[in-house]
Scaffold this motif. Sequence first.
Motif, PDB file in Angstrom:
ATOM      1  N   THR A 121       0.837  -1.199   0.000  1.00  0.00           N
ATOM      2  CA  THR A 121       0.000   0.000   0.000  1.00  0.00           C
ATOM      3  C   THR A 121       0.873   1.250   0.000  1.00  0.00           C
ATOM      4  N   ARG A 122       0.311   2.318  -0.525  1.00  0.00           N
ATOM      5  CA  ARG A 122       1.024   3.599  -0.561  1.00  0.00           C
ATOM      6  C   ARG A 122       1.427   4.022   0.848  1.00  0.00           C
ATOM      7  N   VAL A 125       4.458   2.008   2.266  1.00  0.00           N
ATOM      8  CA  VAL A 125       5.718   2.403   1.638  1.00  0.00           C
ATOM      9  C   VAL A 125       6.223   3.721   2.215  1.00  0.00           C
ATOM     10  N   LEU A 126       5.348   4.711   2.290  1.00  0.00           N
ATOM     11  CA  LEU A 126       5.746   6.020   2.809  1.00  0.00           C
ATOM     12  C   LEU A 126       6.130   5.940   4.278  1.00  0.00           C
ATOM     13  N   ASN A 164       4.255   0.971  -8.925  1.00  0.00           N
ATOM     14  CA  ASN A 164       2.961   0.979  -9.594  1.00  0.00           C
ATOM     15  C   ASN A 164       2.089  -0.070  -8.920  1.00  0.00           C
ATOM     16  N   ILE A 165       0.949   0.346  -8.415  1.00  0.00           N
ATOM     17  CA  ILE A 165       0.118  -0.549  -7.609  1.00  0.00           C
ATOM     18  C   ILE A 165      -1.304  -0.611  -8.146  1.00  0.00           C
ATOM     19  N   THR A 171       1.455  -5.545  -8.382  1.00  0.00           N
ATOM     20  CA  THR A 171       2.420  -4.516  -7.993  1.00  0.00           C
ATOM     21  C   THR A 171       3.616  -4.617  -8.930  1.00  0.00           C
ATOM     22  N   ASN A 194       8.492   7.861  -7.214  1.00  0.00           N
ATOM     23  CA  ASN A 194       7.091   8.015  -7.606  1.00  0.00           C
ATOM     24  C   ASN A 194       6.270   6.822  -7.170  1.00  0.00           C
ATOM     25  N   ILE A 195       5.021   7.086  -6.805  1.00  0.00           N
ATOM     26  CA  ILE A 195       4.045   6.023  -6.563  1.00  0.00           C
ATOM     27  C   ILE A 195       2.829   6.303  -7.426  1.00  0.00           C
ATOM     28  N   VAL A 197      -0.995   4.668  -8.278  1.00  0.00           N
ATOM     29  CA  VAL A 197      -2.008   3.703  -7.827  1.00  0.00           C
ATOM     30  C   VAL A 197      -3.152   3.693  -8.820  1.00  0.00           C
TER      31      VAL A 197
END
Length: 199
Positions: A121-122, A125-126, A164-165, A171, A194-195, A197
């Motif tokens: 998940t975003r 990761v962050l 890229n999710i 993923t 970069n993310i 979604v």
Amino acid sequence: QKLLRGDIFGVEKYFSWGADARVVRVSRSGQRGDVLAAAERYASAFSVSPRIVSAYCAAVDEMIANALYDAPIDAEGRHRYAHLPRNEEAALGEGEEVVVKFCCDGARLGVSITDPFGSVTRGRVLDYLARCYRRDHDQIDEKPGGAGIGLYCTFNALSHFILNIAPARKTEVIGLLALEPSYRRLVERGKSFNIFVAR
């Protein structure tokens, strides 16, 4: 292309047309050594600095380990192998193979690793990256599997790091290295992250 066409996947979007690409498919952790050997051969063929090759292979190793140990989930969404030490075997089922793609166009060296789980998940990761940059008491995740700093180490090894999710579907993790004449020049360059979604 990614934003206008609504297709966030594909390492080829970061390379000029006609870039050299190789694909390796992985279904168990015992193949990690073969993948790393293939990565080293591929990167070395472009006559880049040995330290850049080493950074590339380190990123590939961590990315493939994450795809095999952290990404797989069961029908209830529970992580199947995240609790295992990275030296224990993890095997994927039929149709669950991880796709590794090496790519280069003479200006950039890249790798993408795609899993069919979409479990990252975003926010996670962050959170991991923020904890590592804070260098606080919670920097290392005390759990049986990975130490929680692999993502940070991967980011530091690369020039450009992309996730890229498609939640619960796929993923793709992409790492790019600028082909500088020396490792020092590479380190002096800025980094980007970069993310994307999929909706």
